[in-house]
Design an enzyme around this catalytic site. Structure first.
Site, short mmCIF file in Angstrom:
data_model
loop_
_atom_site.label_atom_id
_atom_site.label_comp_id
_atom_site.label_asym_id
_atom_site.label_seq_id
_atom_site.Cartn_x
_atom_site.Cartn_y
_atom_site.Cartn_z
N GLU A 321 27.87 61.10 -4.15
CA GLU A 321 28.08 62.56 -4.14
C GLU A 321 28.23 63.12 -5.54
O GLU A 321 27.97 64.29 -5.77
CB GLU A 321 29.32 62.92 -3.30
CG GLU A 321 29.01 63.07 -1.84
CD GLU A 321 30.09 63.80 -1.04
OE1 GLU A 321 31.20 64.00 -1.56
OE2 GLU A 321 29.80 64.15 0.12
N HIS A 342 24.89 36.08 2.82
CA HIS A 342 24.03 35.54 3.88
C HIS A 342 23.10 36.60 4.46
O HIS A 342 22.39 36.34 5.42
CB HIS A 342 24.90 34.90 4.97
CG HIS A 342 25.64 33.70 4.45
ND1 HIS A 342 25.25 32.40 4.72
CD2 HIS A 342 26.69 33.60 3.60
CE1 HIS A 342 26.06 31.56 4.07
NE2 HIS A 342 26.94 32.27 3.39
N LYS A 457 24.85 71.22 6.92
CA LYS A 457 25.92 71.95 7.60
C LYS A 457 25.40 73.29 8.12
O LYS A 457 25.70 73.69 9.23
CB LYS A 457 27.10 72.19 6.65
CG LYS A 457 27.85 70.94 6.29
CD LYS A 457 29.08 71.31 5.47
CE LYS A 457 29.72 70.10 4.87
NZ LYS A 457 30.69 70.42 3.83
#
Ligand code: PA5
Length: 468
Positions: A321, A342, A457
Site C-alpha cells: 500500500e 516445500h 470501494k
C-alpha cells in the site's frame, strides 16, 4: 538491550550483479532521504505547510513510540498509555473473550503482535494457563459469512453470559470510522453482544479505537462508550501498530507494550544517528533499491518461525500500500520457512531472477529446545540425529538454503533477532516502517495514503445501491 542485526553478505554474492561499490555510492542519497524524512517531512507535517505532491503526509508515526513513552513516564496515571493499560486490565478481569473488529492497518498490526508474542495455541489454553488473559479473535477483516457465523456461534449464539468465562467484549478499530467491512461487522456483533449482556450496560463491553470526527466516534458517543481511544492524527493505518490500534489488543493479551515501544524508540534513535554502512534502516533500503534496480521487483520476506508469519503479512500490506504506486514499487510476498520451502524454494532457486529474499530469524527460541531423541528400533533412520535439536535443524536449513541461493547468484539479506520478544519486535516493526518511508522518498513515491484503493470501494457502493 542490543539491536537486531542486519547481514548483507548474501547481497554481494557472485552472480547477484550487486557490487559493494554501488552500495557505497548510494549512501549519500540515503542520507539525504533520511534528512527528508526526519527533518523536512517532520517540519512540513508540524507546520501544516505540505506541498501537494506530498499529501497526505502521515509523518506522525515516526516519533509516536517516543511520545507515548515520554508521556507515560512524565504523567504516569493520566497518560494515554496508562489509560490504555487500565482498559486492558478491566477487560482481562471481566471477560474471557475479546473480539477485535478492524481491517487492513486496523487489523494486521495487532495480528502480528499476537502471533509473535503469545503462545502459539493461546486461544486454546485454559484461563489459568493464559494468566487470566482473554482469548482474542479477529473479525471484520473480511466479508465472510461463514467465518462471522462461526465466531458468533463460539461466542454463545445469543445466549446470556452468566460468568466471566462466558462474557465477551468488543474492540472496534477504524481510523476513518466508515470502513464497510468493520462497520457491518460492528452492527452484527453489537447485536450479539446486546443479547449476551442482557440487562448489564452494553457500553461497558465496547472499546472503540477511532479517528476524530468519523461515524464510529459518533456511534460510540451515542452508545455511551466511556473508553474510546484515539487513532492519533497524522498516523496512517498501516503505520499505526504502535498506537492504540495495535497496543490495546496487545495489552489485553498481556504483551509488554512498554518494552515494545522501547524497542521501537531504540530503532528510531539508531536510525537518526548511525551512519550509512552501520545503519539497519538505511542499509536495508540500500539493499532493496539496488536489488530492485537490478530487476528484483519481488520482495520475498522469508520468516524462520511461525511466530513471525503475522509480521510477514503485516509487511505485505505495508510495502504494497505504501510503494505500489506510479506503476513502480516492489511486490511483497511473505513465506514461512521451512514450511514454504516445500512449495516455493524451487522457484526461489531456479525461477526468474526477480527476487530479493529477506530472511528474518531468531537466534534463540522461547522454550526449551526439543531433541530428536533415540529410538530402540531405528526404522526411520534418525538415530544419527538423536542429539540434535529443532533449533539446530532449523539453523542447518537456513544456512543450507542461503548457501544454495548464493551459489545460484540469488541476492539475500538476513535480519537476525536475538529472540522473538517484545523489544525485538518493537525494533523490527519500526525498522520496516522507517525503511518503507525512506525507500518511498528515494524512489519519489509518496509512501502515505492509498488512493488506488478507492476505486473498488466506489464500485462496491454503487453496486449496493449507495451513493459514492
Ligand atoms: O493502511 C491503511 O490506511 C488502510 O489499510 C486502512 O488501515 C484500512 O483501509 C482500514 O481503514 P480504517 O481504519 O479507516 O477502517
Amino acid at each position: 538491550m542490543g539491536l537486531i542485526e542486519l547481514d548483507l553478505s548474501g547481497l554481494f554474492a557472485p552472480g547477484t550483479g550487486i557490487a559493494r561499490e554501488s552500495f557505497e555510492a548510494s549512501q549519500p542519497r540515503l542520507v539525504e532521504a533520511r534528512r527528508e524524512v526526519i527533518e523536512v517531512d517532520a517540519s512540513q507535517y508540524a507546520s501544516g505547510d505540505v506541498p501537494p505532491e506530498k499529501r497526505p503526509l502521515d509523518a506522525a508515526f515516526l516519533d509516536l513510540p517516543d511520545r507515548l513513552l515520554g508521556a507515560y513516564r512524565a504523567e504516569r496515571e493520566t497518560s494515554e498509555l496508562a489509560r490504555l493499560l487500565k482498559i486492558a486490565r478491566r477487560l482481562q478481569e471481566n471477560v474471557d473473550r475479546v473480539v477485535v473488529l478492524g481491517i487492513g492497518g486496523s487489523y494486521m498490526g495487532a495480528r502480528a503482535l499476537m502471533d509473535a508474542c503469545c503462545q502459539p495455541y493461546f486461544n486454546e489454553l485454559s484461563r489459568g494457563d493464559r494468566g487470566s488473559k482473554p482469548r482474542l479473535y479477529f473479525e471484520g477483516n473480511n466479508i465472510d459469512n461463514d467465518a462471522a457465523r462461526g465466531l458468533l456461534h463460539l461466542l454463545g449464539g445469543g445466549r446470556k453470559a452468566r460468568s466471566v468465562e462466558d462474557r465477551w467484549a468488543l474492540i472496534v478499530i477504524s481510523k476513518s470510522g466508515g470502513t464497510i467491512e468493520t462497520a457491518v461487522a460492528f452492527r452484527v456483533f453489537l447485536n450479539a453482544l446486546r443479547e449476551s449482556v442482557g440487562e448489564e450496560p452494553l457500553a461497558e463491553w465496547i472499546v472503540p479505537v477511532t479517528g476524530a470526527g468519523g461515524r464510529l466516534e459518533r456511534l460510540a458517543r451515542d452508545l455511551g462508550c466511556r473508553d474510546t481511544l484515539p487513532v492519533p492524527e497524522g498516523v496512517g493505518g498501516r503505520f499505526s501498530v504502535f498506537s492504540s490500534v495495535g497496543l490495546l489488543p496487545a495489552a489485553v493479551l498481556g504483551i509488554n507494550v512498554v518494552a515494545m515501544l522501547e524497542g521501537a524508540a531504540a530503532m528510531n534513535e539508531h536510525f537518526r544517528t548511525a551512519p550509512p554502512g552501520a545503519n539497519r534502516v538505511l542499509d536495508y533500503v540500500n539493499a532493496c533499491v539496488l536489488a530492485e534496480r537490478g530487476g528484483a521487483t519481488l520482495r520475498v520476506m522469508s520468516v524462520w518461525s511461525k511466530a513471525l508469519e503475522g509480521v510477514g503479512l503485516w509487511y505485505d500490506q505495508l510495502l504494497a500500500e505504501s510503494l505500489g504506486k506510479l506503476e513502480i514499487g516492489a511486490t511483497p510476498i511473505s513465506t514461512v520457512s521451512t514450511r514454504d520451502l516445500h512449495s516455493r524454494a524451487q522457484q526461489h532457486q531456479e525461477g526468474r531472477r526477480d527476487k530479493l529474499i529477506t530472511n528474518i530469524a531468531a537466534d534463540a527460541c522461547r522454550t526449551d529446545p526439543i531433541r530428536v531423541g533415540r529410538a530402540s528400533q531405528d526404522a526411520d533412520g534418525l538415530n544419527d540425529l538423536a542429539d540434535r535439536t529443532f533449533p539446530e535443524i532449523l539453523r542447518a536449513a537456513m544456512e543450507g538454503t542461503n548457501e544454495a541461493l548464493r551459489a545460484a547468484g540469488r541476492p539475500t539479506v538476513d535480519i537476525r533477532l536475538p529472540s522473538i520478544g517484545e523489544h525485538e519486535i518493537g525494533q523490527l516493526l519500526q525498522m520496516l516502517m522507517l525503511a518503507t518511508v525512506v525507500e518511498g522518498r528515494m524512489l519519489g513515491i509518496n509512501p502515505y495514503g492509498q488512493p488506488g484503493v478507492e476505486a473498488y470501494k466506489r464500485n462496491m457502493n454503487r453496486l449496493l445501491g449507495r451513493g459514492a
